[in-house]
Structures are given as C-alpha cells and as structure tokens.
Design a protein around this motif. Structure first.
Motif, short mmCIF file in Angstrom:
data_model
loop_
_atom_site.label_atom_id
_atom_site.label_comp_id
_atom_site.label_asym_id
_atom_site.label_seq_id
_atom_site.Cartn_x
_atom_site.Cartn_y
_atom_site.Cartn_z
N ASP A 1 -5.80 0.68 -12.87
CA ASP A 1 -5.72 0.07 -12.98
C ASP A 1 -5.34 0.02 -11.07
OD1 ASP A 1 -3.67 2.03 -13.40
OD2 ASP A 1 -1.75 0.78 -12.75
N LEU A 2 -5.27 1.53 -10.18
CA LEU A 2 -4.95 1.82 -8.78
C LEU A 2 -6.35 1.83 -8.09
CD1 LEU A 2 -2.33 4.15 -9.06
CD2 LEU A 2 -1.92 2.00 -8.34
N HIS B 1 -2.28 0.26 -4.16
CA HIS B 1 -4.54 0.63 -3.31
C HIS B 1 -3.22 1.48 -2.66
CE1 HIS B 1 -5.87 -3.15 -3.52
NE2 HIS B 1 -4.83 -4.01 -3.57
N VAL B 2 -4.09 2.72 -2.99
CA VAL B 2 -3.51 4.28 -2.25
C VAL B 2 -4.29 5.06 -1.30
CG1 VAL B 2 -2.95 6.19 -3.29
CG2 VAL B 2 -2.84 4.81 -4.59
N PHE B 3 -4.10 5.46 -0.34
CA PHE B 3 -5.06 5.58 0.74
C PHE B 3 -5.37 7.24 0.74
CE2 PHE B 3 -4.74 0.79 2.11
CZ PHE B 3 -5.96 1.02 2.71
N ILE C 1 0.54 -1.01 -0.26
CA ILE C 1 0.11 -0.24 0.46
C ILE C 1 1.01 1.56 0.27
CG2 ILE C 1 -2.26 -1.23 0.89
CD1 ILE C 1 -0.76 0.43 3.71
N VAL C 2 0.39 2.39 -0.62
CA VAL C 2 1.15 4.23 -0.32
C VAL C 2 -0.53 4.66 0.58
CG1 VAL C 2 1.17 5.81 -1.52
CG2 VAL C 2 2.72 3.78 -2.57
N VAL C 3 0.36 5.00 2.03
CA VAL C 3 -0.42 6.87 2.30
C VAL C 3 -0.02 7.36 1.74
CG1 VAL C 3 -1.16 7.47 4.26
CG2 VAL C 3 -1.17 4.94 4.29
N LEU C 4 -1.01 8.42 1.19
CA LEU C 4 -0.74 9.74 1.22
C LEU C 4 -1.39 10.50 2.07
CD1 LEU C 4 -2.14 10.32 -2.33
CD2 LEU C 4 -0.05 9.21 -1.21
#
Length: 232
Positions: free
Chosen positions: A151-152, A122-124, A17-20
């Motif tokens: 795709d995300l 996955h982007v939060f 995952i990536v968290v912004l």
C-alpha cells in the motif's frame, strides 16, 4: 497506480510524505525543496536513522554523544527553516556508519510505526547507487518494507551517487528520473543546508581529518533541481 504517477503526486506536495535520512543533512541536501513544498501543503515527516556521530572520530572536544546531540539540533533547525517543526522529525539515533549491525526487525518496526502514525503513503529513500554503507542499508530496509507493505509507494533520491559518479546520468537513465524545480525555495534550501554547521567545518576544530561537505557539493544540491525516481 503507476510508479511515475505516484511519484508526481508525491512531488506535488498534496500528499503527505516521509523522508528516510541515513544521516542528518541528507534530508536537506537531496530533498530540501521537496520538503519545503510538502510542509507548505499536505505535510511531511523526516526519519533520521543514525545519530551522525561518526563524522569527526578523532575529536576530543566533540565525543560521539556530544556530536550526536549537536547534529540532532542541526536537523531540527534545518527542518524548521524548511517550514516544519520539531514534531516533524523522528530521531532513531542508531549508530552512524554501523547501521548494518542493527537488527532489521528493529528498524522496520520503528519505520512502520512512524509511517503509519503519520498516515503517509509516500516514502523517499536514498538511492541504492549511493556508496555509503548507511545509505545502502537504508535502501535495503526500504526494499524489505516494500515487500510487506504494497500500500506504500517508495521513491529514490540520490546523494553520494549524484556527487561522485561521473556517469550518474547514464547509470540512472533507466529509472526515468523526474526533476523537481526548486528555484522558488532555493534560498530557503540553502539556509537549511547551512544549518548543518558541524558538517561545514564550523563547529569541530580539533579533528583535521574530520568530514567537511565540499562547497562544490553544497552548490550542486543547492543550485540545481532535485532528482527522484521510483525505487526499483
């Protein structure tokens, strides 16, 4: 893949995952348990968009450059406590409380490069219900990116709306939010929050009107499940 199925997969820790984070501390307050789970499994990456330098604008001892450097250090410490390393942090260093003045193309290019380099799906993203301008701008950038990258999978997390909206539950029920039980990593998450010392009144002493995280807000995020939903 349905939105909630993708969200449950992201919460499992088995997919990267990536968290912004608009500011250093958002990642730990709202996603500390999620990050701890991901760091222990498939991995995670935090992209901090702003430099956090606007929290104490009247301080003489802590001008913006010095405060930004301190907040960068605090962010890395928090991520390390959660199980990551300095390599799991990207610091964009954009102007705090003025993210909206930065060209969207510049921000999207930076976000895309990091997401793709880390092969995350996955982007939060902070909830659009959060009233802070940087949270709303971050959410807007994510919406633009979602239009370019089907795709995300994009997922929302609340910070300020969970704290200051008395009708938060009613206003977000339509999103079918999912709760993540963080009791197994509660003490780790608390330690991560405590790493953000400048936001807890422990560093800057010459700006009486500077920002301090309310203890009740710390308790809300430390002692309760984390909340996420598919970004609408």
């Amino acid at each position: 893949m349905s939105g909630n199925l993708a969200l449950h997969q992201a919460l499992s820790g088995h997919e990267k995952i990536v968290v912004l984070a608009p500011h250093p501390d958002d990642e730990t307050l709202a996603c500390g348990g999620l990050l701890a789970r991901a760091f222990a499994d498939a991995g995670a990456h935090v992209i901090c968009l702003t430099d956090g330098s606007a929290s104490h604008p009247s301080s003489v001892n802590w001008p913006s450059a010095r405060l930004a450097a301190e907040r960068h250090i605090e962010l890395i410490k928090a991520v390390e406590i959660l199980g990551g390393t300095a390599d799991d942090v990207t610091w964009l260093g954009l102007p705090d409380s003025r993210l909206h003045v930065v060209a969207e193309t510049e921000v999207l290019a930076a976000l895309t490069e990091v997401i793709d380099r880390h092969k995350a799906k996955h982007v939060f993203v902070p909830a659009r219900e959060d009233k802070h301008c940087d949270h709303q701008t971050t959410a807007q950038h994510a919406e633009t990116l979602r239009g370019k990258r089907p795709d995300l999978h994009f997922h929302s997390y609340p910070v300020w709306s969970r704290w200051d909206d008395p009708e938060f539950a009613q206003n977000t029920a339509r999103y079918d939010p999912v709760r993540l039980n963080t009791s197994a990593v509660r003490q780790t998450k608390i330690a991560g929050i405590r790493a953000h010392r400048s936001q807890l009144g422990q560093i800057v002493q010459d700006d009486p009107d500077g920002f301090v995280l309310p203890e009740a807000m710390v308790d809300l995020f430390a002692q309760n499940d984390e909340i996420f939903w598919r970004m609408p």
